[in-house]
Design an enzyme around this catalytic site. Structure first.
Site, PDB file in Angstrom:
ATOM      1  N   GLU A  18      98.657  11.436 -12.334  1.00  0.00           N
ATOM      2  CA  GLU A  18      98.588  12.133 -11.048  1.00  0.00           C
ATOM      3  C   GLU A  18      99.942  12.304 -10.373  1.00  0.00           C
ATOM      4  O   GLU A  18     100.190  13.316  -9.713  1.00  0.00           O
ATOM      5  CB  GLU A  18      97.637  11.388 -10.103  1.00  0.00           C
ATOM      6  CG  GLU A  18      96.186  11.548 -10.495  1.00  0.00           C
ATOM      7  CD  GLU A  18      95.263  10.693  -9.653  1.00  0.00           C
ATOM      8  OE1 GLU A  18      94.947  11.105  -8.537  1.00  0.00           O
ATOM      9  OE2 GLU A  18      94.867   9.618 -10.129  1.00  0.00           O
ATOM     10  N   ASP A 104      93.692   8.278 -12.076  1.00  0.00           N
ATOM     11  CA  ASP A 104      93.166   7.001 -11.580  1.00  0.00           C
ATOM     12  C   ASP A 104      91.719   6.800 -12.023  1.00  0.00           C
ATOM     13  O   ASP A 104      90.975   7.765 -12.252  1.00  0.00           O
ATOM     14  CB  ASP A 104      93.249   6.948 -10.057  1.00  0.00           C
ATOM     15  CG  ASP A 104      94.688   6.874  -9.569  1.00  0.00           C
ATOM     16  OD1 ASP A 104      95.557   6.469 -10.363  1.00  0.00           O
ATOM     17  OD2 ASP A 104      94.949   7.247  -8.410  1.00  0.00           O
ATOM     18  N   ASP A 106      89.092   5.757 -10.414  1.00  0.00           N
ATOM     19  CA  ASP A 106      88.016   5.836  -9.436  1.00  0.00           C
ATOM     20  C   ASP A 106      87.394   7.234  -9.465  1.00  0.00           C
ATOM     21  O   ASP A 106      87.752   8.079 -10.280  1.00  0.00           O
ATOM     22  CB  ASP A 106      88.523   5.481  -8.031  1.00  0.00           C
ATOM     23  CG  ASP A 106      89.716   6.336  -7.613  1.00  0.00           C
ATOM     24  OD1 ASP A 106      90.000   7.352  -8.301  1.00  0.00           O
ATOM     25  OD2 ASP A 106      90.366   6.002  -6.623  1.00  0.00           O
ATOM     26  N   GLU A 108      87.662   9.761  -7.470  1.00  0.00           N
ATOM     27  CA  GLU A 108      88.638  10.834  -7.208  1.00  0.00           C
ATOM     28  C   GLU A 108      89.436  11.133  -8.468  1.00  0.00           C
ATOM     29  O   GLU A 108      89.654  12.292  -8.826  1.00  0.00           O
ATOM     30  CB  GLU A 108      89.568  10.412  -6.073  1.00  0.00           C
ATOM     31  CG  GLU A 108      90.378  11.546  -5.474  1.00  0.00           C
ATOM     32  CD  GLU A 108      89.593  12.356  -4.465  1.00  0.00           C
ATOM     33  OE1 GLU A 108      90.057  13.459  -4.134  1.00  0.00           O
ATOM     34  OE2 GLU A 108      88.525  11.910  -4.029  1.00  0.00           O
ATOM     35  N   TYR A 334      95.707  -1.608  -9.332  1.00  0.00           N
ATOM     36  CA  TYR A 334      95.271  -0.459  -8.536  1.00  0.00           C
ATOM     37  C   TYR A 334      94.842  -0.896  -7.143  1.00  0.00           C
ATOM     38  O   TYR A 334      94.101  -1.869  -6.977  1.00  0.00           O
ATOM     39  CB  TYR A 334      94.122   0.244  -9.249  1.00  0.00           C
ATOM     40  CG  TYR A 334      93.807   1.606  -8.684  1.00  0.00           C
ATOM     41  CD1 TYR A 334      94.792   2.577  -8.569  1.00  0.00           C
ATOM     42  CD2 TYR A 334      92.516   1.912  -8.263  1.00  0.00           C
ATOM     43  CE1 TYR A 334      94.503   3.825  -8.058  1.00  0.00           C
ATOM     44  CE2 TYR A 334      92.218   3.169  -7.748  1.00  0.00           C
ATOM     45  CZ  TYR A 334      93.208   4.114  -7.649  1.00  0.00           C
ATOM     46  OH  TYR A 334      92.922   5.359  -7.132  1.00  0.00           O
ATOM     47  N   ARG A 336      93.180   0.790  -4.688  1.00  0.00           N
ATOM     48  CA  ARG A 336      91.944   1.274  -4.065  1.00  0.00           C
ATOM     49  C   ARG A 336      90.771   0.626  -4.793  1.00  0.00           C
ATOM     50  O   ARG A 336      90.332   1.092  -5.826  1.00  0.00           O
ATOM     51  CB  ARG A 336      91.859   2.799  -4.130  1.00  0.00           C
ATOM     52  CG  ARG A 336      92.889   3.474  -3.248  1.00  0.00           C
ATOM     53  CD  ARG A 336      92.693   4.988  -3.183  1.00  0.00           C
ATOM     54  NE  ARG A 336      93.684   5.574  -2.300  1.00  0.00           N
ATOM     55  CZ  ARG A 336      94.885   6.001  -2.689  1.00  0.00           C
ATOM     56  NH1 ARG A 336      95.223   5.895  -3.973  1.00  0.00           N
ATOM     57  NH2 ARG A 336      95.737   6.518  -1.832  1.00  0.00           N
ATOM     58  N   HIS A 381      86.531  -2.436 -10.646  1.00  0.00           N
ATOM     59  CA  HIS A 381      87.970  -2.668 -10.638  1.00  0.00           C
ATOM     60  C   HIS A 381      88.207  -4.159 -10.451  1.00  0.00           C
ATOM     61  O   HIS A 381      87.311  -4.911 -10.090  1.00  0.00           O
ATOM     62  CB  HIS A 381      88.633  -1.947  -9.455  1.00  0.00           C
ATOM     63  CG  HIS A 381      88.466  -0.464  -9.491  1.00  0.00           C
ATOM     64  ND1 HIS A 381      88.651   0.274 -10.620  1.00  0.00           N
ATOM     65  CD2 HIS A 381      88.137   0.409  -8.514  1.00  0.00           C
ATOM     66  CE1 HIS A 381      88.453   1.552 -10.336  1.00  0.00           C
ATOM     67  NE2 HIS A 381      88.120   1.656  -9.070  1.00  0.00           N
TER      68      HIS A 381
END
Length: 945
Positions: A18, A104, A106, A108, A334, A336, A381
């Site tokens: 990203e 990532d 997640d 998103e 990570y 988040r 996570h």
């Protein structure tokens, strides 16, 4: 599909992440057969305006970017600023044998990976590569063990995106029409705003109560030391067996909640203190209990934001920006995450450091397990921890500034989570005696001793209340036993007043949203950023203060869109979205029930049944926004203050008003935008109404015949002329009214017509120098000055603008121009030492207003901040946010073109050539103007989400 053995030793693999920073780090961990490139976030999204929607779509689809009539099909477009990057990715893919989507892990990130696959249309094998830390081992393991795209995660993210688009694009226009243009509504931001507004309503309704108690200092009569003090301080607990009232016993209305407690006023408290002056006291009881405190769980997103706010003064946004850099550069996992789980590797690393740094005595026999996760937590996570199978100590990282501080916080919390409990004893001592007038008084004192600090050697959690006592604080009491006599050295009467509920800070608002299960922890920083940027909330110190505008917005939403800002409804929507993510519910039926209100009852048995008593049939969002005639714009923006005064939120800001506009005695006054709503009392409103406001007619200009008025503007008081009706305001024949700011020594209620005409006569021609260059006296943004060509010289006072002579002006210009800075002004306020840079922080006055600085970083004060009220914590937070943004990017200057060899100029241009040249120039200007207008229109299309 996993990488084949044939490609394991050959071929070219394209890895897409990203961010460029992440790409740079990962590139170093992969071999020469890999090309790592960044998508730079999302490459496509729903259109931001109708102009971006393909021509084949018409009607509502062009407005919403979603085809609500055909199963809510989203219309995706490649972002204009990503087209060049998409082209680059396609070119790289054309030269590659495999594609790894390494966004990532997640929802998103999964959605970004899906969009990349849809846009790039790869004809080579595609792998989904996931990792939660950027280390060599983690990256190589991710390459070796790819998975398929998780379509359920993609669908869940798409449903959220569509839901938020429908919410924002349908409700925001209602706010534009009924409150003010350019406002926005959002599924979580509106609820977050409502929380802040409701807290302010509680503060407005709050009535303070006064209560008194006694403090006694008692002596054992023996010599004491640090382990056994000779005195103890105790507070009055009861009189004649009736408990003495404390702050918790009073309601928000200032009244006692129960009549079973004794409410002491000042007179009674002082009388009791005097009556106890010669009383003999004795210990009535000593209660000792073992004290044990377990370590805190490792950080997840919200707890990291809260602790960074408490200990480092970081806002939620700044915390996430710094954490993002730490993650991308391979220092932490990570950031988040909703999880408090540590991997076996992390547990082993943490336990090794406990033994190494603190000794085996601090290591529990078995590893601690933190399996608890927040409800509906995202995919599995780890908690936020230092990366790698051996944690680098903060000193080993080479980090500095904000990144060092945040890494140190994460490292300490992780190591402490694998340490032993802290243990000790808590003691409560009751002391009693009978006063001279026969009343029995009992005092109470509590203490705590820590015999083994355990995890507290590494880390102690902060507190939201700055006056709260932290876990590692000891309070030692003398070693006394029941029946021991004590002498009262001093007994004093103490007065107290109850306080209104504290405003939310970023940390406590994040905590409240999470406890109510509203929104996702990963989005809280952006939500708080949105309500600050939209002007719904501003900061005073670290407190979040709602603006009057937010009161009007919340009032409208509560009265006409009650379900959309209902806390339980919003939480249930979150449940439904998570059920879709788990495959337990379908997206399209849920969206239909939310938007159209199809069927009676719940959207998949969830949010849609959270009504406000409006019967079995619940209309959908579309129905709610259709009937706007029922919304009285004036009513929802009006709030009674008292004594006939009403606060109104107008299109140009808040104001107070008494009486109707066209009636005799009508009064109106603007309200400062940074005034906290709970500070607008009747007395304050009266003060505002008593001040001069509106337009002050000063008279008529004897030369032009135009009226001259004075008024208070956004940038201060000024005078201006009123041009006749019909005077062109635009175009080449436009006429601008003469306008001038008042001098600092002038005020609206004292300025005269003569003053106004003098001010509007500026700039004044002082004369000309020996070469005929004109010198003028002018009043500018930074004060009065002289101007001669391009040479400007400051004047020391505004009065000189009218009095300075040519001789005096020439004398100023005869002096060398001051190139250096003037002597530094003393700071306006000193705030203390910044916890990050460890340098003194002060408030200074700059060209653009007051700002905070530690000598390296400067941050301008925001709306709601002032020199008088800014706290050290707020100053540190502003600096932290400024550092997190990084230095301003400089626009690269084009190298000057090389001059061609000089050619002999032609004698004269013909008239025809001159005419042609003028036409060409005019055509270029017209084309440029059209392009500028088109760009401006596109930029003006605001995103209502």
């Amino acid at each position: 599909m996993s990488p084949t053995s044939e490609t394991a030793h050959g071929g070219r693999r394209l890895v897409i992440v990203e961010s460029p920073a992440k790409a740079k780090t990962i590139k170093g961990y992969l071999g020469p057969g890999y090309v790592v490139e960044a998508s730079v976030g999302h490459i496509r999204d729903l259109p931001s305006g109708a102009a971006e929607v393909p021509e084949k779509y018409t009607g509502e689809v062009r407005r919403l970017g979603v085809d609500v009539e055909h199963d809510f099909q989203p219309i995706y477009v490649v972002n204009a600023d990503k087209k060049a990057q998409v082209k680059k990715l396609k070119e790289l893919l054309a030269e590659s044998d495999e594609l790894f989507l390494a966004t990532d892990e997640d929802r998103e990130g999964e959605a970004i990976a899906w969009h990349l696959q849809e846009v790039l249309k790869p004809k080579v094998p595609v792998h989904r590569m996931v990792f939660h830390e950027i280390t060599k081992d983690a990256i190589q393991a991710a390459v070796s063990n790819p998975r398929e795209l998780n379509q359920r995660m993609v669908d869940a993210q798409e449903t959220r995106r569509i839901l938020d688009r429908l919410y924002g694009y349908e409700v925001s226009p209602v706010l534009w029409k009924k409150v003010m243009p350019k406002l926005s509504a959002g599924r979580v931001q509106s609820v977050a705003t409502r929380l802040v507004v409701e807290r302010e309503r509680e503060r407005i309704a709050f009535r303070s109560a006064e209560y008194w108690d006694l403090t006694g200092t008692f002596s054992t009569g023996r010599a004491g030391d640090a382990s056994d003090p000779s005195t103890l301080v105790a507070r009055l607990a009861s009189v004649d067996g009736k408990r003495v009232a404390q702050g918790r016993d009073f309601g928000a209305d200032g009244r006692l909640k129960s009549d079973t407690v004794l409410h002491l006023d000042e007179a009674n408290a002082r009388a009791l203190a005097a009556a106890l002056a010669d009383t003999r006291f004795a210990v009535r009881s000593v209660e000792s209990k073992p004290y044990r405190r377990s370590p805190y769980a490792p950080f997840r997103t919200t707890t990291l934001q809260q602790e960074a706010s408490r200990k480092l003064g970081f806002g939620a946004k700044a915390t996430m920006q710094v954490a993002q850099k730490l993650y991308e550069n391979g220092f932490i996992t990570y950031m988040r995450t909703d999880s408090t789980v540590l991997s076996d590797t992390a547990v082993t690393a943490a336990r090794a450091q406990v033994t190494q740094l603190y000794g085996a005595d601090y290591l529990p026999e078995k590893p601690r397990v933190y399996a608890g996760k927040v409800k509906n937590a995202q995919e599995a996570h780890e908690a936020i921890r230092p990366s790698g199978d051996r944690f680098r100590t903060p000193a080993e990282t080479g980090l500095t500034g904000d990144q060092f501080k945040l890494y140190e916080l994460i490292w300490k919390r992780t190591v402490a989570s694998q340490m032993k409990d802290a243990t000790g004893n808590s003691v409560t001592v009751k002391i009693g005696g009978t006063s001279a007038d026969g009343r029995d008084a009992e005092f109470s004192a509590s203490g705590k001793t820590i015999t083994f600090h355990g995890f507290m050697k590494a880390y102690v959690e902060g507190a939201d209340d700055p006056n709260a006592e932290l876990d590692d604080r000891e309070r030692r009491l003398p070693q006394v036993a029941e029946g021991d006599a004590l002498a009262a050295e001093e007994i004093t009467a103490d007065g107290h007043a109850t306080k209104p509920p504290a405003r939310y800070t970023e940390a406590t608002l994040v905590k409240e949203l999470e406890e109510r299960e509203i929104g996702r922890p990963s989005t809280y920083a952006s939500i708080i950023g949105t309500i600050l940027d939209r002007g719904y909330v501003f900061k005073k110190g670290t407190a979040l203060v709602p603006s009057f505008l937010s009161f009007a917005v919340v009032n409208l939403l509560e009265k006409h869109f009650g379900r959309l800002v209902d806390y339980d409804f919003t939480a249930r929507m979150e449940d439904d979205l998570d059920r879709i993510a788990r495959g337990e519910a379908q997206s399209v039926p849920w969206l239909k029930r939310f938007y159209f209100g199809e069927g009676e009852g719940a959207a998949t048995g969830g949010a849609a049944d959270a009504g406000n008593g409006d019967g079995d049939h619940l209309g959908g969002l579309k129905e709610l926004v259709t009937d706007l005639g029922a919304i009285d714009a004036r009513e929802i923006s009006s709030f009674p203050v008292g004594d006939g005064i009403v606060l109104r939120v107008g299109r140009y800001g808040p104001y107070v008003e008494r009486g109707e506009k066209d009636q005799e005695g009508h009064q109106r006054a603007d309200v400062p935008e940074d005034l906290a709503p709970d500070e607008l009392t009747i007395a304050h409103a009266e003060e505002l109404l008593a001040k001069p406001s509106g337009d002050f007619e000063l008279g008529t200009d004897p030369v032009s015949g135009n009226p001259i008025i004075a008024r208070d503007g956004r940038y201060g008081p000024y005078v201006t002329e009123v041009l006749p009706e019909g005077t062109p305001k635009t175009g080449k024949n436009a006429v601008k009214p003469r306008t001038a700011s008042l001098f600092k020594t002038m005020s609206l209620d004292t300025v005269t017509l003569e003053d106004a005409l003098k001010l509007m006569s500026l700039p004044r021609v002082v004369g000309a120098d020996a070469e005929g260059v004109e010198i003028t006296a002018q009043n500018g943004r930074y004060g009065p000055y002289l101007k001669k060509g391009t040479d400007s010289r400051s004047l020391t006072s505004e009065d000189q603008l009218f009095t300075i002579t040519l001789e005096e002006a020439l004398a100023i210009y005869a002096q060398p121009k001051q190139r250096g800075r003037a002597a530094a002004k003393p700071p306006l306020k000193e705030l203390g030492t910044d916890p990050v840079s460890e340098k003194p922080v002060v408030v200074k006055d700059g060209r653009f207003g007051p700002y905070v600085t530690d000598g390296e970083t400067n941050a301008t004060l925001r709306t709601g901040d002032s020199v008088e009220t800014i706290t050290p914590e707020r100053g540190y937070e502003l600096l932290a946010e400024k550092r997190a943004k990084g230095p301003a990017k400089k626009t690269a200057k084009k190298a000057p073109a090389k001059k061609a060899p000089a050619k002999k100029a032609p004698a004269k241009k013909t008239a025809a050539k001159k005419t042609a040249a003028k036409k060409t120039t005019a055509a270029k200007k017209t084309t440029a103007a059209k392009k500028t207008t088109t760009a401006a229109k596109k930029a003006a299309a605001a995103k209502p989400e």
